[in-house]
Design a protein around this motif. Structure first.
Motif, mmCIF file in Angstrom:
data_model
loop_
_atom_site.group_PDB
_atom_site.id
_atom_site.type_symbol
_atom_site.label_atom_id
_atom_site.label_comp_id
_atom_site.label_asym_id
_atom_site.label_seq_id
_atom_site.Cartn_x
_atom_site.Cartn_y
_atom_site.Cartn_z
ATOM 1 N N TRP A 180 1.005 -0.910 0.397
ATOM 2 C CA TRP A 180 -0.281 -0.278 0.031
ATOM 3 C C TRP A 180 0.821 1.058 -0.373
ATOM 4 O O TRP A 180 1.601 1.498 0.958
ATOM 5 C CB TRP A 180 -0.931 0.039 1.372
ATOM 6 C CG TRP A 180 -2.554 -1.240 1.195
ATOM 7 C CD1 TRP A 180 -3.241 -0.855 0.901
ATOM 8 C CD2 TRP A 180 -2.274 -2.405 1.362
ATOM 9 N NE1 TRP A 180 -3.987 -2.112 0.860
ATOM 10 C CE2 TRP A 180 -3.424 -3.137 1.327
ATOM 11 C CE3 TRP A 180 -1.035 -3.017 2.220
ATOM 12 C CZ2 TRP A 180 -3.575 -4.698 1.938
ATOM 13 C CZ3 TRP A 180 -1.338 -4.601 2.116
ATOM 14 C CH2 TRP A 180 -2.361 -5.736 2.603
ATOM 15 N N ALA A 181 0.985 2.253 -1.394
ATOM 16 C CA ALA A 181 1.445 3.298 -1.090
ATOM 17 C C ALA A 181 1.319 3.783 -2.611
ATOM 18 O O ALA A 181 0.467 3.645 -3.329
ATOM 19 C CB ALA A 181 2.966 3.200 -1.410
ATOM 20 N N GLY A 182 1.917 5.770 -1.818
ATOM 21 C CA GLY A 182 1.168 6.466 -2.898
ATOM 22 C C GLY A 182 3.014 6.359 -3.225
ATOM 23 O O GLY A 182 3.708 6.718 -2.792
ATOM 24 N N THR A 183 2.999 6.002 -4.941
ATOM 25 C CA THR A 183 3.794 6.287 -5.779
ATOM 26 C C THR A 183 3.776 6.697 -7.267
ATOM 27 O O THR A 183 2.272 6.664 -7.313
ATOM 28 C CB THR A 183 4.446 4.704 -6.156
ATOM 29 O OG1 THR A 183 5.422 4.516 -6.394
ATOM 30 C CG2 THR A 183 3.218 3.415 -6.100
ATOM 31 N N GLN A 184 4.520 7.725 -7.398
ATOM 32 C CA GLN A 184 4.270 7.803 -8.470
ATOM 33 C C GLN A 184 4.578 6.956 -9.892
ATOM 34 O O GLN A 184 4.858 7.351 -11.144
ATOM 35 C CB GLN A 184 5.757 9.435 -9.145
ATOM 36 C CG GLN A 184 4.963 10.671 -8.686
ATOM 37 C CD GLN A 184 5.581 11.481 -8.545
ATOM 38 O OE1 GLN A 184 6.816 11.772 -7.730
ATOM 39 N NE2 GLN A 184 5.561 12.045 -9.637
ATOM 40 N N SER A 185 5.576 5.433 -9.246
ATOM 41 C CA SER A 185 5.839 4.346 -10.040
ATOM 42 C C SER A 185 5.914 3.218 -9.854
ATOM 43 O O SER A 185 6.416 2.722 -9.264
ATOM 44 C CB SER A 185 7.301 4.829 -10.723
ATOM 45 O OG SER A 185 7.688 3.176 -11.565
ATOM 46 N N PRO A 186 4.527 2.910 -10.000
ATOM 47 C CA PRO A 186 3.907 1.200 -9.127
ATOM 48 C C PRO A 186 4.442 0.520 -10.094
ATOM 49 O O PRO A 186 4.647 -0.781 -9.401
ATOM 50 C CB PRO A 186 1.897 1.480 -9.400
ATOM 51 C CG PRO A 186 1.896 2.805 -10.794
ATOM 52 C CD PRO A 186 2.707 3.891 -10.289
ATOM 53 N N ALA A 187 4.366 0.084 -11.786
ATOM 54 C CA ALA A 187 5.006 -0.780 -11.749
ATOM 55 C C ALA A 187 6.555 -0.924 -11.632
ATOM 56 O O ALA A 187 7.296 -1.346 -11.750
ATOM 57 C CB ALA A 187 5.035 -0.288 -13.600
ATOM 58 N N GLY A 188 6.775 -0.060 -11.687
ATOM 59 C CA GLY A 188 8.543 0.982 -10.849
ATOM 60 C C GLY A 188 8.588 -0.102 -9.642
ATOM 61 O O GLY A 188 9.704 -1.017 -9.559
#
Length: 638
Positions: free
Chosen positions: A384-392
């Motif tokens: 669970w995270a707020g991320t600009q690069s989920p695939a990364g």
């Protein structure tokens, strides 16, 4: 597995069982199912909820029998409004009734939900570089047009009439010849899957004058949730049996912990585990409050020898100036036109100036944090995270566990600001390492001090600009050297495509200090455009020419850019005498296809050197603006 019940957009579903009211605000409790089962079913696999969403019309759109439309969002929403803008693109072309549109996060699958990559290389779901709306503009309009096609096709089969006789209005398929109408909800109740959906020719997409949603005021989907508290940030998430974690990281990037007072820390109240990492020491416990005194009590013996030990931010700019003057180190050429060096030597007059910029911290509002739950076998995980690069992030955690990315499930959350920092996955990987060590869910929180001390900053640099003018005062040579660490982080904005200068040489002279660096909003534009525009002004003043007119002269062959500059000047009434003690300045910049100009009215307090900005006039040409209100908000807050 662990199944989060994320709220549906602009229809808040915050219930008593889903929040805990406390002194720290709202916390979202995640219910436990079969912890990380092998099939890692989708977090949204709730039969009743899926029923309410309705049938899959395409991979991007679901419609239920009541006509509620669910559009999937592939981007990170961090306050910039792309969650709404991308949904608008689909809704526009499928003729959706916006009042019935909901938005949910798409699966993390770049092959299906990604935008075309830089230079046409692959597909990406990373939200960076002002590329989201621009990159998805045509793909999602195509997706909307294909959803419309599926609805028309099913209606034509139901009515047994040619598809070409049908048209759509918001939420409705219409057969004008027989005055029949069928709602999208009704079609969804019997719709059949269309195995091969044709590509809709671009000429059949809506023309700008036909837009109902694009370019119009559309309320932001994320705002109501953020106002009523139902928006889900990873900081809000709690999972059963979760441990909190903090990390004391090396004070010098590249050094490692050699030894520390483990027995003393383990004897402190609430401490459950200590984990040695390559770059620090992790402390885990049931309460975050227990971790802080333990962290303060850590006594770590750090290794030595990292290259960053020699870095002195107070002296490095002097070294950069020496590098710029020596001309011994060859740079990486960003742009070359004519022969700038030769023309500079022969120019009627030459000018030179240095512009210095310091490290800049991202200062995103929500501190970095992530929850990772590695399963008992250590071969799969939930995030669970707020991320600009989920695939990364998925890729990096899979590499850490030595498993397939298909066995990593990421639940995207809202981001409390990103500015490029959250395109790094270091904080997620750290949480994964700690969870791997204990085989329990771990919530890692970076304090504001952690984020500053072990930050990844916009790089420092020195920019040396040289220019030459001929006897008529025309700019004929331009040389721009950027000296510093971070190569590609320095290059953004250094080119001058809208300035007609016949001889140009733009280069980066790269150095490596071992300091952690990262993209910062607009990457290098903040300092490169400042240097370019300031230097243009300094040349104009030295030549006795009005800076606005000097700009117009070098921009004479770029009519679109010139129009933007002239609009800002007209708004400000350029040419009038400013109030006593005040002055006007003008500048132009481009970024990701958008062009902007600005006039500022400023004053200088000579005793303190304090600059005060009294008024600003701005103009913007961004082509087709999907959300004008959002563009205005970004201009006003820049």
């Amino acid at each position: 597995m662990i199944k989060p019940d994320t709220p549906v957009n602009h229809q808040p579903t915050l219930s008593r069982r889903r929040f805990i009211a406390g002194t720290s605000g709202l916390t979202f409790m995640i219910s436990m199912g079969d912890f990380l089962s092998d099939n890692l079913a989708s977090a949204t696999e709730n039969p009743e909820r899926n029923k309410s969403r309705g049938a899959n019309i395409t991979v991007w759109v679901k419609i239920n029998s009541e006509g509620m439309i669910t559009i999937l969002n592939p981007s990170a929403e961090m306050g910039q409004g792309s969650m709404t803008a991308l949904a608008v693109l689909i809704a526009e072309e499928m003729d959706a009734d916006w009042s019935k549109v909901r938005v949910e996060q798409s699966p993390i699958d770049p092959k299906i939900y990604g935008r075309p990559g830089w230079g046409g290389r692959g597909y990406h779901m990373i939200t960076v570089g002002s590329m989201t709306v621009r990159g998805y503009f045509m793909p999602l309009r195509q997706a909307g047009a294909q959803a419309r096609y599926v609805l028309l096709k099913n209606a034509s089969m139901k009515w047994e009439i040619p598809l070409t006789e049908l048209k759509t209005e918001p939420g409705m398929v219409i057969h004008s010849a027989t005055n029949r109408r069928m709602s999208y909800g009704e079609i969804a109740s019997f719709a059949k899957t269309i195995k091969e959906i044709p590509e809709i020719p671009e000429k059949k997409l809506k023309r700008p004058e036909e837009f109902r949603l694009i370019g119009k005021f559309v309320p932001r989907i994320d705002i109501p949730e953020k106002v009523d508290g139902s928006a889900l940030y990873s900081m809000d998430v709690i999972v059963p049996n979760m441990l909190y974690a903090t990390i004391l990281r090396t004070p010098v990037n590249g050094n490692r912990p050699m030894s520390f007072n483990e027995k003393e820390i383990m004897s402190m109240p609430g401490i459950k585990k200590i984990v040695s990492l390559e770059h620090g020491v992790g402390i885990l416990g049931k309460r975050y409050e227990d971790l802080l005194p333990a962290k303060r009590s850590l006594k770590v013996n750090w290794s030595q020898g990292a290259s960053a030990e020699k870095f002195d931010s107070e002296k490095i700019l002097e070294e950069y100036a020496k590098v710029a003057s020596s001309r011994k180190k060859k740079g990486h050429v960003l742009a070359q036109k004519g022969d700038a060096d030769s023309v500079l030597q022969k120019a009627h007059r030459t000018y030179s100036a240095d512009y210095l910029s310091d490290h800049v911290y991202h200062a995103q509002m929500e501190p970095l944090n992530a929850i990772v739950a590695v399963n008992p076998a250590g071969d799969s995980a939930e995030i669970w995270a707020g991320t600009q690069s989920p695939a990364g992030a998925i890729k990096e955690v899979a590499q850490l566990l030595g498993t397939s990315p298909r066995k990593i499930k990421l639940h995207p959350c809202f981001l409390g600001g990103g500015f490029g920092r959250r395109s790094m996955s270091d904080y997620i990987v750290e949480a994964a390492k700690l969870s791997k060590a204990v085989r329990k869910p771990v919530k890692l929180i970076w304090s504001r001090e952690d984020d500053l001390q072990y930050g990844a900053f916009r790089p420092m640099c020195l920019q040396r600009l040289d220019a030459g003018v001929d006897a008529e005062g025309k700019l004929i040579a331009w040389k721009h050297s950027l000296i510093g660490d971070g190569r590609r982080l320095l290059s953004s904005g250094a080119k001058t495509p809208y300035y007609d200068i016949p001889n140009q040489h733009i280069e980066i002279i790269g150095l490596n200090h071992g300091v952690r660096l990262k993209h910062w909003r607009a990457v290098g534009h903040g300092f490169t455009k400042f240097a370019i525009e300031s230097f243009i002004d300094e040349i104009a003043v030295s030549e006795g020419v009005d800076p606005y007119q000097f700009h117009r002269q070098v921009m004479r062959n770029s009519p679109r850019a010139l129009k933007v500059l002239e609009t800002a000047a007209d708004l400000a009434g350029w040419g009038r005498t400013p109030s006593r003690g005040r002055a006007f300045g003008i500048s132009f910049a481009e970024r990701s296809g958008s062009m902007a100009a600005c006039v500022a009215e400023v004053s200088l307090e000579k005793s303190s050197g304090k600059i005060r900005v009294h008024r600003i006039w701005s103009s913007l040409d961004a082509g087709i603006v999907v959300q004008p209100d959002n563009a205005v908000a970004q201009m006003e807050s820049a």
